[in-house]
Design a protein around this motif. Sequence first.
Motif, short mmCIF file in Angstrom:
data_model
loop_
_atom_site.label_atom_id
_atom_site.label_comp_id
_atom_site.label_asym_id
_atom_site.label_seq_id
_atom_site.Cartn_x
_atom_site.Cartn_y
_atom_site.Cartn_z
N VAL A 53 0.88 -1.16 0.00
CA VAL A 53 0.00 0.00 0.00
C VAL A 53 0.91 1.21 0.00
N VAL A 54 0.69 2.09 -0.96
CA VAL A 54 1.57 3.25 -1.12
C VAL A 54 0.77 4.52 -0.80
N GLU A 55 1.22 5.22 0.22
CA GLU A 55 0.66 6.52 0.55
C GLU A 55 1.46 7.56 -0.23
N VAL A 56 0.76 8.40 -0.96
CA VAL A 56 1.41 9.42 -1.78
C VAL A 56 1.16 10.79 -1.15
N GLU A 69 7.23 14.01 6.06
CA GLU A 69 6.86 14.30 7.45
C GLU A 69 5.35 14.31 7.65
N ALA A 70 4.59 14.46 6.57
CA ALA A 70 3.13 14.48 6.68
C ALA A 70 2.55 13.11 7.02
N VAL A 71 3.34 12.06 6.89
CA VAL A 71 2.87 10.71 7.20
C VAL A 71 3.32 10.40 8.63
N LEU A 76 -0.16 6.34 9.83
CA LEU A 76 0.31 4.97 9.61
C LEU A 76 -0.62 3.95 10.26
N ALA A 77 -1.12 4.26 11.45
CA ALA A 77 -2.06 3.36 12.12
C ALA A 77 -3.34 3.22 11.30
N ARG A 78 -3.82 4.33 10.76
CA ARG A 78 -5.02 4.29 9.91
C ARG A 78 -4.76 3.46 8.65
N ARG A 117 10.49 2.77 1.53
CA ARG A 117 9.91 1.43 1.57
C ARG A 117 9.76 0.93 2.99
N GLY A 118 8.66 0.21 3.24
CA GLY A 118 8.46 -0.46 4.51
C GLY A 118 8.38 0.45 5.72
N VAL A 119 7.60 1.51 5.65
CA VAL A 119 7.48 2.41 6.81
C VAL A 119 6.68 1.76 7.91
N CYS A 120 5.87 0.76 7.57
CA CYS A 120 5.20 -0.07 8.59
C CYS A 120 4.64 -1.31 7.93
#
Length: 120
Positions: A53-56, A69-71, A76-78, A117-120
């Motif tokens: 899943v990629v958050e842009v 920094e906006a993430v 991340l929990a959401r 990659r792999g922030v969580c």
Amino acid sequence: MVTLAAKDDLGKRGEQMAVDFLRARGWEVLDRNWRCREGELDIVARDGQALVVVEVKTRSGRTHGTALEAVNPLKLARLRFLVGRWLAGQAVRFDTVRVDVIALERFGAAYSLHHERGVC
């Protein structure tokens, strides 16, 4: 003052750049802008046997911090919760599931892209 339409256009352009970036690397995009009552997933893709899943996040400046920094931890929990919701509706299973962030920043007409990659 930045209008809502200009912000939406910037976000759509950033998401398309992220999709193009991933496809150029051989990823298969499975879903875009998937929504449920609790939120939205920007990009759902397959990287080999992994579901990603990629958050842009796209920014036109750094007055509110960098795009990356906006993430924050709440976001991340959401995303982890939403990944579970997305997977519940799928017949296919994956060996690995991860969340990546693609952060784009616009400087004039040019963009910089950072793939975390792999922030969580």
